[in-house]
Enzyme design. Structure first.
Site, PDB file in Angstrom:
ATOM      1  N   CYS A   1      -0.647   0.343  32.429  1.00  0.00           N
ATOM      2  CA  CYS A   1      -0.106  -0.756  31.620  1.00  0.00           C
ATOM      3  C   CYS A   1      -0.722  -0.720  30.219  1.00  0.00           C
ATOM      4  O   CYS A   1      -0.436   0.181  29.448  1.00  0.00           O
ATOM      5  CB  CYS A   1      -0.328  -2.085  32.336  1.00  0.00           C
TER       6      CYS A   1
ATOM      7  N   HIS B   1       1.504  -1.207  38.136  1.00  0.00           N
ATOM      8  CA  HIS B   1       0.098  -1.368  38.507  1.00  0.00           C
ATOM      9  C   HIS B   1      -0.205  -0.873  39.926  1.00  0.00           C
ATOM     10  O   HIS B   1      -0.149  -1.648  40.886  1.00  0.00           O
ATOM     11  CB  HIS B   1      -0.287  -2.838  38.404  1.00  0.00           C
TER      12      HIS B   1
ATOM     13  N   GLU C   1      -3.072  -0.279  41.125  1.00  0.00           N
ATOM     14  CA  GLU C   1      -4.303  -0.924  41.611  1.00  0.00           C
ATOM     15  C   GLU C   1      -4.039  -2.269  42.269  1.00  0.00           C
ATOM     16  O   GLU C   1      -4.924  -2.812  42.952  1.00  0.00           O
ATOM     17  CB  GLU C   1      -5.313  -1.076  40.458  1.00  0.00           C
TER      18      GLU C   1
END
Length: 224
Positions: free
Chosen positions: A87, A195, A197
């Site tokens: 991002c 994302h 994560e």
């Protein structure tokens, strides 16, 4: 032996804790890297996480690119260290010249926060080797300036060299050619807008598909 993965924090970074948690979940040792650090503390790979570094003043990633730690990240990437930009981190890598193109305002000019399906377009990178070709991943997307753009010549080069790493199934932000992530010529530097994560546990989900990127980095470090 395990990998030491550095996670960079700028003023305004939001997702460093999540990136660190993902790295720990695959067995890596996490090293915190502050924006003012002048060395990388002996890490084997680096994650530049999401957020709003320096408040996104001027434009997203434009100020973070000049942080002392980024001089070290660029130098390490030039030597072949695996680097992942997520991002805002993707925006920073583009601003730093590690990846081509730029990220601009989403089509419709709205901030987008939703889960999206991605297709793995390349498994020949330090961050995607664990995936099957054309694998589908479900990961969150949250950005206002996530639309990937580049000149047609650059887009053609990325396509021809196999450097498009992820594509959107449903292109919600208007990224050219449905591009969600790209890599450097040697496949060691990867940037993507969604994302991974935030997709490391099915319970807190939307999936655990994001773990594949971090396992891939371990392989890249431990096998060279």
């Amino acid at each position: 032996m395990t990998a030491r993965i550095g996670v960079v924090t700028f003023p305004g970074t939001l997702d460093d804790v999540d990136a660190a948690r993902a790295a720990r979940q695959v067995g890596a040792e996490v090293v915190s890297l502050w924006h003012a650090d002048a060395d990388l503390k002996g890490v084997d790979a680096v994650v530049v996480p999401g957020g709003f570094s320096y408040g996104d003043y001027l434009r997203a990633g434009a100020i973070a690119r000049f942080a002392p730690v980024m001089d070290e990240v660029v130098a390490a990437a030039d030597r072949g260290m695996p680097v992942l930009g997520i991002c805002n981190g993707f925006q920073v890598l583009c601003e730093a010249g590690l990846l081509p193109g730029a990220l601009t305002r989403n089509v419709g000019l709205h901030f987008i926060c939703r889960d999206v399906w991605l297709r793995v377009a390349s498994t020949s990178t330090a961050w995607t080797s664990r995936f099957e070709p054309d694998a589908d991943l479900l990961v969150p997307l949250k950005s206002g300036e996530g639309r990937y753009v580049a000149p047609e010549k650059v887009l053609d080069e990325l396509e021809g060299e196999g450097r498009v790493v992820f594509r959107y199934h449903d292109n919600v932000n208007g990224s050219l050619r449905d591009i969600a992530g790209i890599c450097s010529a040697n496949g060691r530097v990867v940037g993507l807008m969604p994302h991974p994560e935030h997709a490391i546990e099915a319970l807190t989900g939307p999936s655990d598909d994001g773990l594949g990127l971090f396992y891939s980095a371990l392989d890249a470090v431990l096998t060279g």
